[in-house]
Design an enzyme around this catalytic site. Structure first.
Site, PDB file in Angstrom:
ATOM      1  N   CYS A  71      -6.969   3.097  -3.230  1.00 53.63           N
ATOM      2  CA  CYS A  71      -6.823   4.623  -2.984  1.00 53.63           C
ATOM      3  C   CYS A  71      -6.984   5.236  -4.386  1.00 53.63           C
ATOM      4  CB  CYS A  71      -5.467   4.855  -2.764  1.00 53.63           C
ATOM      5  SG  CYS A  71      -4.942   6.619  -2.408  1.00 53.63           S
TER       6      CYS A  71
ATOM      7  N   CYS B 241      -4.713   8.187  -5.230  1.00 55.65           N
ATOM      8  CA  CYS B 241      -3.625   7.878  -5.653  1.00 55.65           C
ATOM      9  C   CYS B 241      -3.627   7.391  -7.291  1.00 55.65           C
ATOM     10  CB  CYS B 241      -2.944   6.754  -4.838  1.00 55.65           C
ATOM     11  SG  CYS B 241      -2.955   6.769  -2.965  1.00 55.65           S
ATOM     12  N   ASP B 242      -4.556   6.623  -7.385  1.00 56.42           N
ATOM     13  CA  ASP B 242      -4.487   5.741  -8.741  1.00 56.42           C
ATOM     14  C   ASP B 242      -5.697   6.050  -9.643  1.00 56.42           C
ATOM     15  OD1 ASP B 242      -2.263   4.272  -7.708  1.00 56.42           O
ATOM     16  OD2 ASP B 242      -3.629   2.937  -6.771  1.00 56.42           O
TER      17      ASP B 242
END
Ligand code: NDP
Length: 333
Positions: free
Chosen positions: A156, A159-160
């Site tokens: 992701c 997300c990261d």
């Protein structure tokens, strides 16, 4: 591939045994325990629906495999995925959600009361069902991919990606997700390699053009990943160029992050006999609601959303599902 990292559980409802014997009657059954399921539980419990929630194989869902979550509103300092899911779980417990460990193995949605079988033996008759079983990111299946999970390997970018600001990263895949992830990372990182196994991208034309015209994205067509290397964290990917051809060659790229974008599998299989899904398995909901084609069965979170796939959108749709279930039950009464 499923990546298990069960939550440390706490609270009186944790790891409660599935009751055995006669069919159990439940007003609102929630299947799945990511942000969508727990949010649905919070709303359903506060609406006196006495929800029972089954956590499933990966308690807490996909977020338990991420490290820091910085984009969920309300956590100004960020929070780790597992801690956030534990907070959501505690909040759902606080209002009386009966949280259990168990796997839904079969359903019968042919009647007005919905039958759900847990662990092949326990029968629940639910007046309403909320499906929040999420989706599972696909991984390549490399041993080294597992080794560096959370230490350079992610599925992701939204997300990261932030943790790789100014660094060099690679994205695997040639579809729209990979193209979007590559574009997102290109705005943050020094360099982005897009590793594509075919000699062309499958992504839409507009995304292809964007990728090809972004100077810090280098597309490596006809490359497959062999392994990841590094001292504790990802430092290098070994690729095979033109695998199986006369000019096959091994290539090394120095990277800090390795992002998988080769698709997700929605966890809709146990329901697909009764619930309408798209060809790729995502559950169809009536636009603007969480309603499925079966009255009293609702879907929320990633099992019905291939576009946004964010914790906050999953939580929002969990709220919708609980409100829809509450209205359905009061109308039925
Ligand atoms: P796709 O199935 O479209 O693409 C998956 C990609 O991963 C393909 O390029 C595929 O290669 C590659 N791949 C699969 N397995 C491997 C493997 N083992 N090794 C290397 N590469 C592999 O998935 P997406 O998640 O990209 O998209 C899913 C759907 O969602 C699509 O319909 C897409 O259009 C849609 N979508 C739409 C968006 C939007 O409109 N904004 C954004 C994101 C997705 P190959 O081509 O060789 O099969």
């Amino acid at each position: 591939m499923s990546l298990f990292k069960p939550l440390e559980t706490s609270g009186e409802n944790s790891k409660k045994e599935t009751p055995k014997g006669e069919a159990e009657k439940v007003r609102c059954l929630i299947i799945g325990s990511g942000p969508a399921g727990y949010t649905a539980a919070i709303y359903a419990a506060r609406a006196n629906l006495n929800p029972v929630l089954y956590e499933g194989l990966q308690p807490g869902g996909q977020l338990t495999t991420t490290t820091e979550v910085e984009n969920f509103p309300g956590y100004p300092e960020g929070v780790t995925g597992p801690v956030m899911m534990e907070d959501l779980k505690k909040q759902a417990s606080r209002f009386g959600t009966d949280i259990r460990w168990g796997l839904v193995t079969d359903v019968d949605f042919s009647g007005s009361v919905h039958k759900v079988i847990v662990d092949d033996k326990h029968v629940i008759e639910a007046d309403s069902v909320i499906i929040s079983t999420g989706a599972t990111a696909k991984y390549l299946g490399l041993e080294s991919e597992n080794k560096y999970m959370g230490s350079g390997v992610s599925a992701c970018a939204t997300c990261d990606g932030f943790f790789y600001k100014g660094k060099d990263v690679a994205v695997v895949g040639g579809g729209d997700t990979a193209a979007e992830e590559a574009m997102y990372l290109a705005g943050l990182c020094n360099k982005v390699y897009l590793i594509v196994r075919k000699p062309f991208l499958r992504a839409s034309k507009v995304m292809q053009e964007r990728v090809m015209n972004t100077p810090n994205v280098e597309v490596l067509f006809e490359h497959n990943t062999k392994e990841l290397r590094g001292e504790g964290v990802v430092e290098e990917a070994i690729l095979i160029k033109r695998k199986g051809e006369a000019d096959e060659a091994e290539v090394s790229i120095k990277i800090d992050g390795f992002f998988l974008a080769i698709g997700h599998t929605p966890n809709s299989a146990p329901f697909s006999k009764y619930i309408n899904t798209y060809d790729d398995g995502y559950i169809k909901t009536i636009p603007g609601s969480s309603k499925t084609n079966v009255a009293g069965v609702f879907a929320c979170g990633d099992v019905q959303d291939k576009t946004y796939r964010q914790a906050v959108t999953a939580a929002g749709s969990g709220c919708m599902a609980a409100i829809d279930a509450e209205r359905y039950l009061s109308e039925k009464k």
